[in-house]
Motif scaffolding. Structure first.
Motif, short mmCIF file in Angstrom:
data_model
loop_
_atom_site.label_atom_id
_atom_site.label_comp_id
_atom_site.label_asym_id
_atom_site.label_seq_id
_atom_site.Cartn_x
_atom_site.Cartn_y
_atom_site.Cartn_z
N PHE A 28 3.73 10.50 -6.49
CA PHE A 28 4.88 11.19 -7.07
C PHE A 28 4.54 11.86 -8.41
O PHE A 28 4.77 13.07 -8.57
CB PHE A 28 6.06 10.23 -7.22
CG PHE A 28 7.29 10.86 -7.78
CD1 PHE A 28 8.04 11.73 -7.02
CD2 PHE A 28 7.67 10.62 -9.09
CE1 PHE A 28 9.18 12.34 -7.54
CE2 PHE A 28 8.79 11.22 -9.62
CZ PHE A 28 9.55 12.08 -8.84
N PRO A 29 3.98 11.15 -9.39
CA PRO A 29 3.66 11.83 -10.66
C PRO A 29 2.62 12.92 -10.50
O PRO A 29 2.71 13.97 -11.14
CB PRO A 29 3.13 10.71 -11.55
CG PRO A 29 3.53 9.45 -10.93
CD PRO A 29 3.73 9.71 -9.48
N VAL A 30 1.63 12.69 -9.63
CA VAL A 30 0.61 13.70 -9.43
C VAL A 30 1.21 14.94 -8.79
O VAL A 30 0.91 16.08 -9.17
CB VAL A 30 -0.56 13.15 -8.57
CG1 VAL A 30 -1.51 14.25 -8.17
CG2 VAL A 30 -1.29 12.05 -9.33
N GLY A 31 2.09 14.75 -7.81
CA GLY A 31 2.76 15.88 -7.15
C GLY A 31 3.64 16.66 -8.13
O GLY A 31 3.62 17.90 -8.15
N ILE A 32 4.41 15.96 -8.94
CA ILE A 32 5.26 16.62 -9.94
C ILE A 32 4.41 17.37 -10.96
O ILE A 32 4.71 18.51 -11.33
CB ILE A 32 6.17 15.57 -10.64
CG1 ILE A 32 7.15 14.97 -9.65
CG2 ILE A 32 6.89 16.17 -11.82
CD1 ILE A 32 8.13 15.96 -9.05
N PHE A 33 3.33 16.74 -11.42
CA PHE A 33 2.42 17.39 -12.36
C PHE A 33 1.85 18.67 -11.76
O PHE A 33 1.81 19.72 -12.41
CB PHE A 33 1.29 16.42 -12.73
CG PHE A 33 0.29 16.99 -13.67
CD1 PHE A 33 0.55 17.03 -15.02
CD2 PHE A 33 -0.91 17.49 -13.22
CE1 PHE A 33 -0.37 17.56 -15.92
CE2 PHE A 33 -1.85 18.01 -14.08
CZ PHE A 33 -1.57 18.05 -15.43
N HIS A 34 1.43 18.59 -10.51
CA HIS A 34 0.85 19.76 -9.85
C HIS A 34 1.89 20.87 -9.69
O HIS A 34 1.60 22.04 -9.94
CB HIS A 34 0.30 19.37 -8.47
CG HIS A 34 -0.22 20.52 -7.69
ND1 HIS A 34 -1.37 21.18 -8.02
CD2 HIS A 34 0.28 21.16 -6.60
CE1 HIS A 34 -1.57 22.17 -7.17
NE2 HIS A 34 -0.58 22.17 -6.30
N ILE A 85 0.84 -1.19 0.00
CA ILE A 85 0.00 0.00 0.00
C ILE A 85 0.88 1.25 0.00
O ILE A 85 0.63 2.21 -0.74
CB ILE A 85 -0.95 0.00 1.23
CG1 ILE A 85 -1.92 -1.16 1.17
CG2 ILE A 85 -1.66 1.33 1.36
CD1 ILE A 85 -2.93 -1.06 0.06
N PHE A 86 1.94 1.25 0.79
CA PHE A 86 2.86 2.39 0.83
C PHE A 86 3.52 2.61 -0.53
O PHE A 86 3.58 3.73 -1.04
CB PHE A 86 3.92 2.16 1.92
CG PHE A 86 4.97 3.23 1.95
CD1 PHE A 86 4.67 4.50 2.44
CD2 PHE A 86 6.25 2.98 1.48
CE1 PHE A 86 5.63 5.49 2.47
CE2 PHE A 86 7.21 3.98 1.50
CZ PHE A 86 6.89 5.23 2.00
N ARG A 87 4.00 1.52 -1.11
CA ARG A 87 4.66 1.64 -2.42
C ARG A 87 3.69 2.14 -3.49
O ARG A 87 4.04 2.99 -4.31
CB ARG A 87 5.25 0.29 -2.84
CG ARG A 87 6.51 -0.06 -2.08
CD ARG A 87 7.04 -1.43 -2.41
NE ARG A 87 7.12 -1.69 -3.82
CZ ARG A 87 7.28 -2.90 -4.33
NH1 ARG A 87 7.36 -3.95 -3.56
NH2 ARG A 87 7.35 -3.05 -5.64
N MET A 88 2.48 1.62 -3.47
CA MET A 88 1.49 2.04 -4.46
C MET A 88 1.13 3.51 -4.27
O MET A 88 0.95 4.25 -5.24
CB MET A 88 0.24 1.17 -4.38
CG MET A 88 -0.73 1.45 -5.50
SD MET A 88 0.04 1.24 -7.10
CE MET A 88 -0.67 -0.28 -7.59
N SER A 89 1.02 3.96 -3.03
CA SER A 89 0.72 5.38 -2.80
C SER A 89 1.87 6.27 -3.28
O SER A 89 1.63 7.35 -3.82
CB SER A 89 0.40 5.62 -1.33
OG SER A 89 1.53 5.35 -0.52
N ILE A 90 3.10 5.83 -3.09
CA ILE A 90 4.25 6.60 -3.61
C ILE A 90 4.21 6.63 -5.13
O ILE A 90 4.42 7.68 -5.76
CB ILE A 90 5.59 6.00 -3.10
CG1 ILE A 90 5.71 6.17 -1.60
CG2 ILE A 90 6.78 6.64 -3.81
CD1 ILE A 90 5.78 7.59 -1.13
#
Length: 79
Positions: A17-23, A8-13
């Motif tokens: 990560f891409p959503v944060g970078i996109f934002h 679950i932790f790995r999937m959330s990362i």
């Protein structure tokens, strides 16, 4: 191994990560600043001196083309 909590932790990362970078990189103020800076580098503002130089070059090229056309017409008339 790690179990479901690690997965679950790995999937959330993986998803965050891409959503944060996109934002972060799609903020309008960063984008607009970059576009304006790049546009000024590629297309600097026109000055009267540069405009005059360009206009003189255009006039020279037009005169040269007209002279070449006149020469070609004169040679054609001679034949």
């Amino acid at each position: 191994m790690g179990g479901w909590k690690l997965e679950i932790f790995r999937m959330s990362i993986y998803m965050a990560f891409p959503v944060g970078i996109f934002h972060y990189f799609n903020q309008p103020q960063y984008f607009e600043e970059w576009v304006v800076k790049t546009r000024r580098e590629l297309y600097p503002p026109e000055t009267p001196e540069k405009r005059e130089i360009i206009q003189n070059l255009i006039n020279k090229m037009q005169k040269r083309r007209e002279e070449e056309m006149l020469k070609a017409l004169e040679e054609k008339e001679k034949c």
